[in-house]
Design a protein around this motif. Structure first.
Motif, short mmCIF file in Angstrom:
data_model
loop_
_atom_site.label_atom_id
_atom_site.label_comp_id
_atom_site.label_asym_id
_atom_site.label_seq_id
_atom_site.Cartn_x
_atom_site.Cartn_y
_atom_site.Cartn_z
N HIS A 9 46.18 52.55 39.96
CA HIS A 9 45.55 51.36 39.39
C HIS A 9 44.04 51.58 39.39
CE1 HIS A 9 45.17 47.14 38.34
NE2 HIS A 9 44.37 46.93 39.37
N GLU A 10 43.48 51.77 38.21
CA GLU A 10 42.08 52.15 38.09
C GLU A 10 41.20 51.00 37.61
OE1 GLU A 10 41.94 55.51 35.52
OE2 GLU A 10 42.77 56.89 37.01
N ASN A 11 40.05 50.88 38.28
CA ASN A 11 38.99 49.98 37.84
C ASN A 11 39.51 48.56 37.61
OD1 ASN A 11 36.35 49.32 37.22
ND2 ASN A 11 36.49 50.00 35.09
N THR B 208 38.26 43.23 41.23
CA THR B 208 37.62 43.85 42.39
C THR B 208 36.85 45.11 42.04
OG1 THR B 208 39.59 45.19 42.87
CG2 THR B 208 39.48 42.99 43.84
N ARG B 209 37.06 45.66 40.85
CA ARG B 209 36.45 46.93 40.41
C ARG B 209 36.90 48.10 41.27
NH1 ARG B 209 35.69 45.44 35.76
NH2 ARG B 209 34.51 47.36 35.42
N LEU B 210 38.10 47.99 41.87
CA LEU B 210 38.62 49.03 42.75
C LEU B 210 39.59 49.94 42.00
CD1 LEU B 210 39.46 46.97 45.97
CD2 LEU B 210 37.42 48.36 45.55
N THR B 211 39.69 51.16 42.47
CA THR B 211 40.72 52.10 42.04
C THR B 211 41.65 52.35 43.22
OG1 THR B 211 39.36 53.17 40.36
CG2 THR B 211 41.19 54.44 41.25
N TYR B 212 42.94 52.17 42.99
CA TYR B 212 43.92 52.25 44.07
C TYR B 212 44.99 53.26 43.71
CZ TYR B 212 47.60 50.79 47.28
OH TYR B 212 48.58 50.77 48.23
#
Length: 232
Positions: free
Chosen positions: A94-96, A100-104
């Protein structure tokens, strides 16, 4: 005085009601017994086993940023009880994230064990309607990163990169499904699942976006499987 008369009338009505209930009880009991009675026969307890593979998870994995590859081994006891073991690998990239602007990212196995019950009265027919439960567990590692973005107050870039943090989760599932024979040993099955989290180990920065086998993080989830089943 009207009170003794009212009391006598009430007693007579209550007595009549009890007599009617007692008279109807054998018929009601017989009807309930007939509805829920399973077939009596000489079929042996062990009826073989089946292997199955879900096709919803791989399709979701190809079309979205997370999904599962899953298979199961199910034992057939008298066409009525079905102990089952399920195992799979869940994956997320899961990118950007928009919020949250997180990549997981994570890839990890998960396991379920449980039992299904055939609800059909004619249990030895090829098609089945069942309800069941599962206990499930996963232990996984994940990577979370956030690209440096300007701090809204101090305006200096802020970001982080966390690799290989550990987490685990236990949950229960309630399953309702159907199996339909196509030809020979081949069956197709569909089920819906309600998933309820029992315990999750938190990490320092909070929760994870995806839990292998459970889905995107929440206390409750609904899921579906479409299985290709081979009776052996």
């Amino acid at each position: 005085m009207t009170h003794p008369q009212n009391i006598s009338t009430s007693i007579l009505r209550l007595t009549a009601s009890l007599l009617l209930i007692l008279a109807a009880a054998p018929a009601c009991h017989a009807q309930l017994k007939k509805m829920f009675r399973m077939e009596k026969d000489s079929i042996p307890l062990f009826r073989g086993f089946a292997v199955s593979f879900d096709i919803v998870g791989p399709a979701r994995l190809m079309l979205s940023d997370h999904g599962e590859i899953e298979g199961a081994l199910r034992v057939n006891l008298h066409d009525q009880w079905f102990p089952i073991f399920e195992a799979g690998i869940g994956r997320a990239n899961h990118e950007n994230d928009e919020v949250t602007r997180l990549t997981y990212k994570t890839t990890a196995p998960y396991f379920r064990v449980g039992m299904d019950w055939n609800l059909l009265r004619r249990k030895h027919q090829a098609n089945r309607l069942y309800v069941g439960f599962r206990y499930a567990f996963t232990s996984y590692k994940a990577d979370i990163t956030r690209e440096p973005v300007p701090d809204p107050v101090w305006q200096y870039p802020s970001g982080f990169d966390i690799e290989g943090f550990k987490a685990s989760q236990h949950w229960m599932e309630v399953v309702l499904g159907i199996d339909a024979k196509i030809f020979g040993p081949l069956h197709l099955g569909w089920n819906v699942r309600y998933k309820r989290r029992l315990h999750h180990s938190y990490v320092d920065f909070g929760q994870t976006w995806y839990v292998p086998g459970f889905g995107t993080y929440d206390k409750d989830q609904f899921g579906t499987n479409f299985n290709v089943i081979i009776d052996i």
